[in-house]
Scaffold this active site. Sequence first.
Site, PDB file in Angstrom:
ATOM      1  N   ARG A  87      18.670  -0.285  -7.974  1.00 56.15           N
ATOM      2  CA  ARG A  87      17.263  -0.026  -7.638  1.00 56.15           C
ATOM      3  C   ARG A  87      16.411   0.149  -8.898  1.00 56.15           C
ATOM      4  NH1 ARG A  87      19.747  -0.698  -3.565  1.00 56.15           N
ATOM      5  NH2 ARG A  87      19.618   0.417  -1.582  1.00 56.15           N
ATOM      6  N   HIS A  91      12.877  -1.752  -9.359  1.00 55.13           N
ATOM      7  CA  HIS A  91      11.615  -1.028  -9.506  1.00 55.13           C
ATOM      8  C   HIS A  91      11.020  -1.198 -10.902  1.00 55.13           C
ATOM      9  CE1 HIS A  91      11.910   1.770  -5.786  1.00 55.13           C
ATOM     10  NE2 HIS A  91      12.629   0.675  -5.598  1.00 55.13           N
ATOM     11  N   ASN A 116       9.900   6.191  -6.846  1.00 54.33           N
ATOM     12  CA  ASN A 116      10.923   6.255  -7.899  1.00 54.33           C
ATOM     13  C   ASN A 116      11.602   7.611  -8.026  1.00 54.33           C
ATOM     14  OD1 ASN A 116      10.408   3.591  -8.594  1.00 54.33           O
ATOM     15  ND2 ASN A 116       8.912   4.128 -10.171  1.00 54.33           N
ATOM     16  N   HIS A 213      19.944  -3.792   0.030  1.00 54.69           N
ATOM     17  CA  HIS A 213      20.063  -2.607   0.889  1.00 54.69           C
ATOM     18  C   HIS A 213      21.408  -2.547   1.607  1.00 54.69           C
ATOM     19  CE1 HIS A 213      15.398  -2.025   1.172  1.00 54.69           C
ATOM     20  NE2 HIS A 213      15.904  -1.674   0.009  1.00 54.69           N
TER      21      HIS A 213
END
Length: 349
Positions: A87, A91, A116, A213
């Site tokens: 992730r 991000h 975040n 995911h």
Amino acid sequence: MHIPCTKESSNILTYSILCSNIMKISFFNIMVTLMCLLLATLTTMAQGQGTRVGFYRTTCPRVESIVQSAVQSAVRADRTIAAGILRIHFHDCFVNGCDGSILLDGSSSEKTAPPNVPLRGYEAIDAAKSQLEAVCPGVVSCADIVALAARDAVVQVGGISWQVPLGRRDGLVSQASNTVNLPGFNDPINVQIRKFADKGLNTQDLVTLVGAHTIGTGGCVVFSYRLYNFNNTNQPDPDINPAFLPQLRALCPNGGDGSTRVGLDTGSVTSFDNSFYANLRNGRGVLESDAKLWSDGTTRPIVQRFLGVRGLLGLTFNVEFGRSMVKMGNIEVKTGSQGEIRRVCRSTN
């Protein structure tokens, strides 16, 4: 018609043969040139804009093994860290490009933005950076460490590897306000497609990358509205399988603790596989944005291709994921003299 073999006709014949050979040579040269241009174009597309595989081959040849070792240690200690490391890369790239800006500390840095705050895995990046600075100081960027660590995290939980083009430099700016365009948990499909397109990623990349995911969790706070009062109807989201609803409600009671974490790929939360897509088909998507990948006609055929639906050209999730990760990893990269090579990933030089 017979042509007499005179001196004049002989010269004409010789000239014709010469011209023919020149034309053949010229055509061959043109084809070779075109092939070289095509190969150069394909290589540029594969390597990315300013990045390339083997960038540190001479300046820091152990970079990949050092990052791999740091990630391996972190995931062995806590398998759920793999999702966090992955992730971080996502991000980071969607805000100011893949420049490691998400790693910077500060009262209003990207780390402090709501999307975040739950991220984990920074310590693995720090560990890799510390080891690299001891071996080849001032050479390897934090942004490149993040890209490598994301790949290695996937491999540690069952995914397959891919080559990571390197050569990114680290950004100097990190502001929470710049995270507003991160894909959101309740974004409709058209908004998701636009956000990905803005970064040079197509709809197949979207469906592929959301497949990340298959590992990781989401807090009740980002999806419990689907369980009790979807769109202010006092009813659950109709995209949720009624048989799955009691399980989610038990994990996230109405008015309960929003910080409780729930697996986004129920039954396979720490294994990198394509069961996530099967869950979407079966009405077991946890996030609204994920569930829409199946209910929306634009993205459903791509999900079906990952599931091997008869009549559609199949897609292999692991292979496509690696390809899309390379594309994402080259979003707005800083190279050459742009940015810097940080000595510590949490602060600029």
